[in-house]
Design a protein around this motif. Structure first.
Motif, PDB file in Angstrom:
ATOM      1  N   ASP A 174       0.885  -1.260   0.054  1.00 50.59           N
ATOM      2  CA  ASP A 174      -0.006  -0.025  -0.019  1.00 50.59           C
ATOM      3  C   ASP A 174       0.846   1.138  -0.113  1.00 50.59           C
ATOM      4  O   ASP A 174       1.689   1.295   0.843  1.00 50.59           O
ATOM      5  CB  ASP A 174      -0.901  -0.037   1.241  1.00 50.59           C
ATOM      6  CG  ASP A 174      -1.990   0.986   1.287  1.00 50.59           C
ATOM      7  OD1 ASP A 174      -1.852   2.226   0.623  1.00 50.59           O
ATOM      8  OD2 ASP A 174      -3.161   0.678   1.506  1.00 50.59           O
ATOM      9  N   LYS A 175       0.633   2.458  -0.735  1.00 48.61           N
ATOM     10  CA  LYS A 175       1.211   3.364  -0.872  1.00 48.61           C
ATOM     11  C   LYS A 175       1.372   3.906   0.415  1.00 48.61           C
ATOM     12  O   LYS A 175       2.312   4.723   0.842  1.00 48.61           O
ATOM     13  CB  LYS A 175       0.774   4.259  -2.077  1.00 48.61           C
ATOM     14  CG  LYS A 175       1.112   3.845  -3.511  1.00 48.61           C
ATOM     15  CD  LYS A 175       0.501   4.759  -4.578  1.00 48.61           C
ATOM     16  CE  LYS A 175      -0.612   5.166  -4.463  1.00 48.61           C
ATOM     17  NZ  LYS A 175      -1.657   4.270  -4.838  1.00 48.61           N
ATOM     18  N   ASN A 176       0.243   4.004   1.128  1.00 48.17           N
ATOM     19  CA  ASN A 176       0.130   4.653   2.282  1.00 48.17           C
ATOM     20  C   ASN A 176       0.493   3.651   3.564  1.00 48.17           C
ATOM     21  O   ASN A 176      -0.259   3.352   4.268  1.00 48.17           O
ATOM     22  CB  ASN A 176      -1.426   5.386   2.541  1.00 48.17           C
ATOM     23  CG  ASN A 176      -1.465   5.960   3.771  1.00 48.17           C
ATOM     24  OD1 ASN A 176      -0.558   6.443   4.311  1.00 48.17           O
ATOM     25  ND2 ASN A 176      -2.891   6.136   4.215  1.00 48.17           N
ATOM     26  N   ILE A 177       1.710   3.461   3.380  1.00 47.75           N
ATOM     27  CA  ILE A 177       2.278   2.512   4.204  1.00 47.75           C
ATOM     28  C   ILE A 177       2.370   3.117   5.819  1.00 47.75           C
ATOM     29  O   ILE A 177       2.210   2.308   6.718  1.00 47.75           O
ATOM     30  CB  ILE A 177       3.952   2.215   3.895  1.00 47.75           C
ATOM     31  CG1 ILE A 177       4.535   0.771   4.625  1.00 47.75           C
ATOM     32  CG2 ILE A 177       4.654   3.172   4.107  1.00 47.75           C
ATOM     33  CD1 ILE A 177       3.427  -0.406   4.278  1.00 47.75           C
ATOM     34  N   TYR A 178       2.401   4.245   5.954  1.00 48.85           N
ATOM     35  CA  TYR A 178       2.601   4.788   7.593  1.00 48.85           C
ATOM     36  C   TYR A 178       1.290   4.380   8.291  1.00 48.85           C
ATOM     37  O   TYR A 178       1.481   4.211   9.411  1.00 48.85           O
ATOM     38  CB  TYR A 178       2.842   6.376   7.282  1.00 48.85           C
ATOM     39  CG  TYR A 178       4.384   6.547   7.168  1.00 48.85           C
ATOM     40  CD1 TYR A 178       5.243   6.248   7.857  1.00 48.85           C
ATOM     41  CD2 TYR A 178       4.544   7.118   5.741  1.00 48.85           C
ATOM     42  CE1 TYR A 178       6.365   6.594   7.426  1.00 48.85           C
ATOM     43  CE2 TYR A 178       5.880   7.436   5.463  1.00 48.85           C
ATOM     44  CZ  TYR A 178       6.855   7.070   6.496  1.00 48.85           C
ATOM     45  OH  TYR A 178       8.044   7.479   5.980  1.00 48.85           O
ATOM     46  N   LYS A 179       0.048   4.152   7.786  1.00 47.67           N
ATOM     47  CA  LYS A 179      -1.091   3.883   8.314  1.00 47.67           C
ATOM     48  C   LYS A 179      -0.781   2.653   9.056  1.00 47.67           C
ATOM     49  O   LYS A 179      -1.269   2.346  10.232  1.00 47.67           O
ATOM     50  CB  LYS A 179      -2.578   3.940   7.616  1.00 47.67           C
ATOM     51  CG  LYS A 179      -2.531   3.111   6.545  1.00 47.67           C
ATOM     52  CD  LYS A 179      -3.603   3.129   5.744  1.00 47.67           C
ATOM     53  CE  LYS A 179      -3.815   1.967   4.463  1.00 47.67           C
ATOM     54  NZ  LYS A 179      -4.896   2.321   3.775  1.00 47.67           N
ATOM     55  N   TYR A 180      -0.093   1.824   8.588  1.00 46.87           N
ATOM     56  CA  TYR A 180       0.060   0.446   9.130  1.00 46.87           C
ATOM     57  C   TYR A 180       1.254   0.564  10.253  1.00 46.87           C
ATOM     58  O   TYR A 180       1.240  -0.170  11.254  1.00 46.87           O
ATOM     59  CB  TYR A 180       0.569  -0.681   8.065  1.00 46.87           C
ATOM     60  CG  TYR A 180      -0.300  -0.975   7.116  1.00 46.87           C
ATOM     61  CD1 TYR A 180      -1.706  -1.530   7.636  1.00 46.87           C
ATOM     62  CD2 TYR A 180      -0.603  -0.363   5.785  1.00 46.87           C
ATOM     63  CE1 TYR A 180      -2.624  -1.889   6.585  1.00 46.87           C
ATOM     64  CE2 TYR A 180      -1.327  -0.691   4.876  1.00 46.87           C
ATOM     65  CZ  TYR A 180      -2.648  -1.110   5.331  1.00 46.87           C
ATOM     66  OH  TYR A 180      -3.631  -1.602   4.334  1.00 46.87           O
ATOM     67  N   TYR A 181       2.353   1.281   9.858  1.00 43.01           N
ATOM     68  CA  TYR A 181       3.503   1.561  10.845  1.00 43.01           C
ATOM     69  C   TYR A 181       2.831   2.097  12.201  1.00 43.01           C
ATOM     70  O   TYR A 181       3.245   1.727  13.193  1.00 43.01           O
ATOM     71  CB  TYR A 181       4.634   2.468  10.495  1.00 43.01           C
ATOM     72  CG  TYR A 181       5.569   1.884   9.360  1.00 43.01           C
ATOM     73  CD1 TYR A 181       6.152   0.715   9.708  1.00 43.01           C
ATOM     74  CD2 TYR A 181       5.584   2.362   8.085  1.00 43.01           C
ATOM     75  CE1 TYR A 181       7.155   0.315   8.825  1.00 43.01           C
ATOM     76  CE2 TYR A 181       6.417   1.694   7.201  1.00 43.01           C
ATOM     77  CZ  TYR A 181       7.126   0.836   7.453  1.00 43.01           C
ATOM     78  OH  TYR A 181       8.257   0.206   6.590  1.00 43.01           O
ATOM     79  N   LEU A 182       1.984   3.238  11.946  1.00 37.54           N
ATOM     80  CA  LEU A 182       1.639   4.114  13.262  1.00 37.54           C
ATOM     81  C   LEU A 182       0.387   3.186  14.038  1.00 37.54           C
ATOM     82  O   LEU A 182       0.329   3.593  15.256  1.00 37.54           O
ATOM     83  CB  LEU A 182       0.803   5.054  12.786  1.00 37.54           C
ATOM     84  CG  LEU A 182       1.959   6.296  12.159  1.00 37.54           C
ATOM     85  CD1 LEU A 182       1.199   7.413  11.560  1.00 37.54           C
ATOM     86  CD2 LEU A 182       2.635   6.669  13.490  1.00 37.54           C
ATOM     87  N   GLN A 183      -0.065   2.023  13.736  1.00 39.19           N
ATOM     88  CA  GLN A 183      -0.947   1.246  14.594  1.00 39.19           C
ATOM     89  C   GLN A 183      -0.112   0.157  15.155  1.00 39.19           C
ATOM     90  O   GLN A 183      -0.944  -0.923  15.773  1.00 39.19           O
ATOM     91  CB  GLN A 183      -1.959   0.734  13.518  1.00 39.19           C
ATOM     92  CG  GLN A 183      -1.714  -0.312  12.521  1.00 39.19           C
ATOM     93  CD  GLN A 183      -3.127  -0.717  11.812  1.00 39.19           C
ATOM     94  OE1 GLN A 183      -3.712  -1.842  12.310  1.00 39.19           O
ATOM     95  NE2 GLN A 183      -3.330  -0.031  10.894  1.00 39.19           N
ATOM     96  N   SER A 184       1.366   0.097  14.824  1.00 38.34           N
ATOM     97  CA  SER A 184       2.058  -1.175  15.229  1.00 38.34           C
ATOM     98  C   SER A 184       2.920  -0.636  16.262  1.00 38.34           C
ATOM     99  O   SER A 184       3.147   0.569  16.622  1.00 38.34           O
ATOM    100  CB  SER A 184       2.753  -1.706  13.976  1.00 38.34           C
ATOM    101  OG  SER A 184       2.206  -2.017  13.228  1.00 38.34           O
ATOM    102  N   HIS A 185       3.777  -1.620  16.987  1.00 33.27           N
ATOM    103  CA  HIS A 185       4.554  -1.240  18.144  1.00 33.27           C
ATOM    104  C   HIS A 185       5.737  -1.682  17.713  1.00 33.27           C
ATOM    105  O   HIS A 185       6.917  -1.069  18.421  1.00 33.27           O
ATOM    106  CB  HIS A 185       4.102  -2.080  19.433  1.00 33.27           C
ATOM    107  CG  HIS A 185       2.716  -1.732  19.760  1.00 33.27           C
ATOM    108  ND1 HIS A 185       1.593  -2.230  19.310  1.00 33.27           N
ATOM    109  CD2 HIS A 185       2.152  -0.894  20.815  1.00 33.27           C
ATOM    110  CE1 HIS A 185       0.270  -1.867  19.740  1.00 33.27           C
ATOM    111  NE2 HIS A 185       0.476  -0.875  20.542  1.00 33.27           N
TER     112      HIS A 185
END
Length: 369
Positions: free
Chosen positions: A260-271
């Motif tokens: 997904d081009k908007n990869i940060y939405k996954y990083y930011l919900q991770s720990h």
């Protein structure tokens, strides 16, 4: 003062890979600085096309095989009359050197750039003769006007493979972080992460990224720990990895999500971010994880992770034959109830800011002209 007025970037396409993201970031920065930028692509395709500044020209060679570019590329290069041409990713690098010499393209300076561990890539991902590969490097790379490598490890390898002195090659790390994001610190810190502890891994689903190891390692984590694993990526091993997850009864805890081009939405919900790669050239995803304040665990593979993490200062490094150390660190972090945004990692990520790195490229190019 910039001597560079126009830059041509020649790469295969603009699909969602690490090198492609680098040139997307460079091109968008340079065009905003008033420098003309043209992309030459073997195929005009890829997720990053729509993220290019509209002022950037894109030339589609529309070739399926690299040797077909030998016919079209010389005419395009002569017509563009750029100050500098950057050709990236072997065999495009060697092909472009050959074209510059055969067709006497003298007004444009040629810089070639490598972004991977070439030895491992050629040996494990192609059927190409490694001896022939080394021979091609030795008869092409020394004739480029400049060579840029994305890590000191890649630089040392190119020196060895192509028999080039170290002072002929420049190491410039990848430009990944927008300095405007400094203003987003509070937003990132307060982003609502999942209540469930979340481990994330980002990368193509292929042998190099070694997701099989990560999945097997994760499957041994006690079911009583409220944790899930997100694997973000696409690739040839997707079906195999899905079957592996199912066979280990981990379908409810492990998810594979397409790139997904908007990869940060996954990083930011991770720990926690985990990289289990067998080899790298740099490791863009480590920088992205640092930027989102994640705890980082990475294999100490050749090349990149150790340089980014400063030998373990900003994350935990483990050898690939020491899975138990990776597992122990992971469980220790998961049991930490205070696991939260790592501000030190966030600030470290700006060592790889787009403006800083793009200007290093310009300085190098200006010195060549």
């Amino acid at each position: 003062m910039n001597k560079v007025s126009k830059i041509v970037i020649y790469i295969p396409d603009l699909k969602g890979g690490g090198a492609e993201k680098v040139y997307l970031n460079l091109a968008n920065y340079w065009i905003e600085k008033g420098i003309k930028v043209t992309f030459i692509l073997n195929k005009k395709q890829g997720e990053y096309l729509e993220l290019l500044n509209k002022q950037i020209k894109v030339i589609n060679l529309n070739v399926s095989r690299i040797r077909e570019a030998l016919i079209k590329l010389p005419f395009v290069l002569h017509k563009e009359k750029a100050s500098v041409c950057i050709a990236a990713m072997w065999p495009i690098t060697s092909l472009t050197v050959l074209i510059f010499k055969l067709f006497f393209i003298k007004k444009t300076k040629l810089i070639i750039s490598d972004h991977v561990n070439l030895t491992e890539s050629i040996k494990r991902e192609t059927n190409f003769s490694f001896s022939l590969f080394k021979l091609i490097l030795r008869f092409t790379y020394p004739f480029a006007d400049g060579i840029i490598c994305v890590s000191e490890g890649v630089k040392k390898e190119i020196c060895k493979l192509a028999k080039i002195k170290k002072n002929k090659i420049k190491t410039i790390y990848n430009p990944l972080i927008d300095e405007k994001n400094l203003k987003k610190l509070e937003y990132y810190k307060n982003f609502k992460k999942n209540n469930t502890k979340t481990i994330i891994s980002v990368g193509s689903l292929k042998e190099q990224k070694n997701h099989e190891m990560l999945i097997k390692l994760f499957s041994k984590i006690d079911d009583k720990i409220d944790v899930k694993l997100l694997i973000i990526g696409s690739g040839p091993l997707k079906d195999y990895l899905k079957k592996l997850i199912k066979s280990l009864n981990q379908s409810n805890r492990i998810s594979i999500i397409n790139f997904d081009k908007n990869i940060y939405k996954y990083y930011l919900q991770s720990h926690i971010f985990v990289l289990t790669s067998k080899w790298e050239g740099f490791g863009n995803v480590i920088v992205e994880a640092l930027h989102c304040g994640l705890e980082v665990i990475s294999s100490d593979c050749d090349f990149g992770p150790s340089e980014i993490l400063e030998k373990g200062k900003y994350g935990f490094l483990f050898n690939l034959d020491e899975e138990n150390k990776c597992s122990d660190k992971l469980i220790k972090l998961l049991k930490n109830n205070q696991l939260s945004f790592n501000e030190e990692n966030f600030h470290k990520s700006f060592d790889f800011s787009i403006s800083k790195i793009s200007n290093q490229y310009l300085d190098y190019m200006n010195d060549l002209i």
